[in-house]
Structure formats: C-alpha cells, structure tokens
Design a protein around this motif. Sequence first.
Motif, PDB file in Angstrom:
ATOM      1  N   GLU A  31       0.800  -1.118   0.057  1.00 17.09           N
ATOM      2  CA  GLU A  31       0.164   0.071   0.031  1.00 17.09           C
ATOM      3  C   GLU A  31       0.899   1.129   0.017  1.00 17.09           C
ATOM      4  OE1 GLU A  31      -2.686  -0.530   3.354  1.00 17.09           O
ATOM      5  OE2 GLU A  31      -3.760  -2.296   1.884  1.00 17.09           O
ATOM      6  N   ALA A  32       1.913   1.347   0.897  1.00 15.47           N
ATOM      7  CA  ALA A  32       2.916   2.364   0.723  1.00 15.47           C
ATOM      8  C   ALA A  32       3.430   2.316  -0.450  1.00 15.47           C
ATOM      9  CB  ALA A  32       3.982   2.062   1.717  1.00 15.47           C
ATOM     10  N   PHE A  33       3.781   1.415  -1.228  1.00 21.80           N
ATOM     11  CA  PHE A  33       4.541   1.490  -2.643  1.00 21.80           C
ATOM     12  C   PHE A  33       3.298   2.140  -3.567  1.00 21.80           C
ATOM     13  CE2 PHE A  33       4.824  -0.624  -6.776  1.00 21.80           C
ATOM     14  CZ  PHE A  33       6.016   0.032  -7.301  1.00 21.80           C
ATOM     15  N   THR A  34       2.180   1.548  -3.779  1.00 27.18           N
ATOM     16  CA  THR A  34       1.110   1.705  -4.844  1.00 27.18           C
ATOM     17  C   THR A  34       0.537   3.383  -4.395  1.00 27.18           C
ATOM     18  OG1 THR A  34      -0.725   0.927  -3.436  1.00 27.18           O
ATOM     19  CG2 THR A  34       0.471  -0.654  -5.328  1.00 27.18           C
ATOM     20  N   SER A  35       0.540   3.606  -3.325  1.00 22.66           N
ATOM     21  CA  SER A  35       0.187   5.128  -3.052  1.00 22.66           C
ATOM     22  C   SER A  35       1.152   6.196  -3.703  1.00 22.66           C
ATOM     23  CB  SER A  35      -0.021   5.334  -1.710  1.00 22.66           C
ATOM     24  OG  SER A  35       1.121   5.387  -0.850  1.00 22.66           O
ATOM     25  N   GLN A  36       2.421   5.827  -3.794  1.00 23.03           N
ATOM     26  CA  GLN A  36       3.305   6.839  -4.398  1.00 23.03           C
ATOM     27  C   GLN A  36       4.099   6.326  -5.940  1.00 23.03           C
ATOM     28  OE1 GLN A  36       7.312   5.939  -4.392  1.00 23.03           O
ATOM     29  NE2 GLN A  36       6.081   4.041  -4.025  1.00 23.03           N
ATOM     30  N   TRP A  37       3.488   5.046  -6.426  1.00 24.85           N
ATOM     31  CA  TRP A  37       3.994   4.675  -7.572  1.00 24.85           C
ATOM     32  C   TRP A  37       3.848   5.598  -8.705  1.00 24.85           C
ATOM     33  CZ3 TRP A  37       1.922  -0.832  -9.725  1.00 24.85           C
ATOM     34  CH2 TRP A  37       2.826  -1.269 -10.692  1.00 24.85           C
ATOM     35  N   LYS A  38       4.598   5.828  -9.571  1.00 25.50           N
ATOM     36  CA  LYS A  38       4.790   7.012 -10.562  1.00 25.50           C
ATOM     37  C   LYS A  38       5.138   6.224 -11.732  1.00 25.50           C
ATOM     38  CE  LYS A  38       4.847  11.273  -7.687  1.00 25.50           C
ATOM     39  NZ  LYS A  38       4.217  10.639  -6.761  1.00 25.50           N
ATOM     40  N   ALA A  39       4.904   7.037 -12.722  1.00 29.34           N
ATOM     41  CA  ALA A  39       5.514   6.653 -14.127  1.00 29.34           C
ATOM     42  C   ALA A  39       5.857   8.147 -14.778  1.00 29.34           C
ATOM     43  CB  ALA A  39       4.447   5.774 -15.053  1.00 29.34           C
ATOM     44  N   HIS A  40       7.052   8.464 -15.049  1.00 28.23           N
ATOM     45  CA  HIS A  40       7.420   9.523 -15.505  1.00 28.23           C
ATOM     46  C   HIS A  40       6.917  10.783 -14.859  1.00 28.23           C
ATOM     47  CE1 HIS A  40       9.747   8.049 -18.455  1.00 28.23           C
ATOM     48  NE2 HIS A  40       8.786   7.308 -19.350  1.00 28.23           N
ATOM     49  N   GLY A  41       6.819  10.870 -13.280  1.00 33.12           N
ATOM     50  CA  GLY A  41       6.156  11.753 -12.488  1.00 33.12           C
ATOM     51  C   GLY A  41       4.654  11.633 -12.545  1.00 33.12           C
ATOM     52  N   ASN A  42       4.289  10.928 -13.334  1.00 24.40           N
ATOM     53  CA  ASN A  42       2.455  10.884 -13.005  1.00 24.40           C
ATOM     54  C   ASN A  42       2.153   9.894 -12.200  1.00 24.40           C
ATOM     55  OD1 ASN A  42       2.146  12.905 -15.191  1.00 24.40           O
ATOM     56  ND2 ASN A  42       2.644  11.311 -16.672  1.00 24.40           N
ATOM     57  N   GLU A  43       1.361  10.046 -11.045  1.00 26.51           N
ATOM     58  CA  GLU A  43       0.774   8.990 -10.244  1.00 26.51           C
ATOM     59  C   GLU A  43       0.084   8.254 -10.642  1.00 26.51           C
ATOM     60  OE1 GLU A  43      -0.227   9.140  -6.462  1.00 26.51           O
ATOM     61  OE2 GLU A  43       1.507  10.530  -6.135  1.00 26.51           O
ATOM     62  N   LEU A  44       0.253   6.823 -10.647  1.00 26.23           N
ATOM     63  CA  LEU A  44      -0.517   5.758 -11.190  1.00 26.23           C
ATOM     64  C   LEU A  44      -1.528   5.298 -10.604  1.00 26.23           C
ATOM     65  CD1 LEU A  44       2.398   3.507 -12.275  1.00 26.23           C
ATOM     66  CD2 LEU A  44       1.091   4.671 -13.707  1.00 26.23           C
ATOM     67  N   MET A  45      -2.691   5.084 -10.927  1.00 24.22           N
ATOM     68  CA  MET A  45      -3.871   4.779 -10.008  1.00 24.22           C
ATOM     69  C   MET A  45      -3.694   2.822  -9.860  1.00 24.22           C
ATOM     70  SD  MET A  45      -7.802   5.100 -10.935  1.00 24.22           S
ATOM     71  CE  MET A  45      -8.930   3.967 -10.888  1.00 24.22           C
ATOM     72  N   ALA A  46      -3.351   2.731  -8.826  1.00 25.58           N
ATOM     73  CA  ALA A  46      -2.792   1.503  -8.553  1.00 25.58           C
ATOM     74  C   ALA A  46      -3.435   0.678  -7.219  1.00 25.58           C
ATOM     75  CB  ALA A  46      -1.379   1.221  -8.628  1.00 25.58           C
ATOM     76  N   LYS A  47      -3.534  -0.562  -7.246  1.00 24.36           N
ATOM     77  CA  LYS A  47      -3.675  -1.016  -5.794  1.00 24.36           C
ATOM     78  C   LYS A  47      -3.151  -2.515  -5.967  1.00 24.36           C
ATOM     79  CE  LYS A  47      -7.976  -3.483  -7.629  1.00 24.36           C
ATOM     80  NZ  LYS A  47      -9.283  -3.602  -7.354  1.00 24.36           N
ATOM     81  N   ALA A  48      -2.895  -2.824  -4.715  1.00 30.26           N
ATOM     82  CA  ALA A  48      -2.349  -4.306  -4.456  1.00 30.26           C
ATOM     83  C   ALA A  48      -3.147  -5.148  -3.520  1.00 30.26           C
ATOM     84  CB  ALA A  48      -0.688  -3.949  -3.635  1.00 30.26           C
ATOM     85  N   GLU A  49      -3.058  -6.485  -3.802  1.00 31.03           N
ATOM     86  CA  GLU A  49      -3.936  -7.366  -2.893  1.00 31.03           C
ATOM     87  C   GLU A  49      -3.194  -8.716  -2.678  1.00 31.03           C
ATOM     88  OE1 GLU A  49      -7.567  -8.835  -4.634  1.00 31.03           O
ATOM     89  OE2 GLU A  49      -7.075  -7.600  -6.484  1.00 31.03           O
ATOM     90  N   ILE A  50      -3.764  -9.506  -1.962  1.00 28.68           N
ATOM     91  CA  ILE A  50      -3.127 -10.518  -1.692  1.00 28.68           C
ATOM     92  C   ILE A  50      -4.436 -11.564  -1.852  1.00 28.68           C
ATOM     93  CG2 ILE A  50      -1.998 -12.459  -0.224  1.00 28.68           C
ATOM     94  CD1 ILE A  50      -0.012 -10.279   0.831  1.00 28.68           C
TER      95      ILE A  50
END
Length: 159
Positions: A31-50
């Motif tokens: 969650e910490a990773f996906t909340s700040q995951w970026k592509a060329h400075g653009n925030e990615l709308m991302a989620k992670a689950e198990i």
Amino acid sequence: MIFSPQSRVWIYQSNRKFSSVEEIEILHKLEAFTSQWKAHGNELMAKAEIRYGFFIILTVDESQANVTGCSIDSSVRIIKDIEQSYHVDLFNRFNMAYKIGEEVHVQGKEDFETLVNIKQITTKTIVFNNMVQTLQELETKWEVPFENSWHANVFAHLL
C-alpha cells in the motif's frame, strides 16, 4: 476507486502460503508503494492485494497514466524485497497452483506432473493462469479448469 476492466495486472505467486501476520505486513508495504507509484512523474492509479494467501496482485488503471519500463522496474524491486524479507519464491514460473475444494496448493513442476499422472489433478481441477494481463481476464480467466488452461497443453501427454 473504480478500476477499468482493461487495467493491467501482474500476479506474483508464492511457493508457500503467507501467515496472517506476514500478509498484513506485506499489504502495508505494498500500500505504501502503490500510493506513491509513479510513471514519468505521473501518479499511477494502482492497488495491491493478496488472494488466497499465495498471490500478490498488482493492478494499474492506465486510463490516468501509462505504466513505463521504469515504473515496472520499481514494482519488481518491491516484489524482490518482499521475496528476500519473507524467504519466499515469487518469480518461479515452474511452481503450479491449483485448488482442491477451496484450498490452494502449490507444487513444483515435477510434483505437479506426478499429480496429473496419478489423476490427483484431473481435467476439472481448478488451476491458476498467472499470465492473465487485465483485470477482466483476472476475473474470468485466472481460475480455470485444467482442461481449459495452458497447463493442459503442457501436460497433454499425461491426460
């Protein structure tokens, strides 16, 4: 957040089930990773689950920003970090997952082949296709009967 059915997914399958404590810790990291995951400075709308205690699933909706090589590399780094921290194997494509009832099992290729050979795994056994690429495929083509999977082609000589 509502994710498009065309959102990209990556599935990392563990060779063993995570404990409930590990699952909570891993989800916090992800969650910490996906909340700040970026592509060329653009925030990615991302989620992670198990799911099922075995599968780490990363999802990115590319309607906001497209995933880049660099952003994929950063996700691989976090998965490798989890792999080392928890002493699990998340990149071995020769580990096969299947369900007996509602319980997920993971076996190496040779053991899986033996189970097919002795009919412990049948054409109706649910197997996991971790090569799905979209959220829609995850929901419709991830858990499939052995006979409808790529596994059937690989192990056809045993059926």
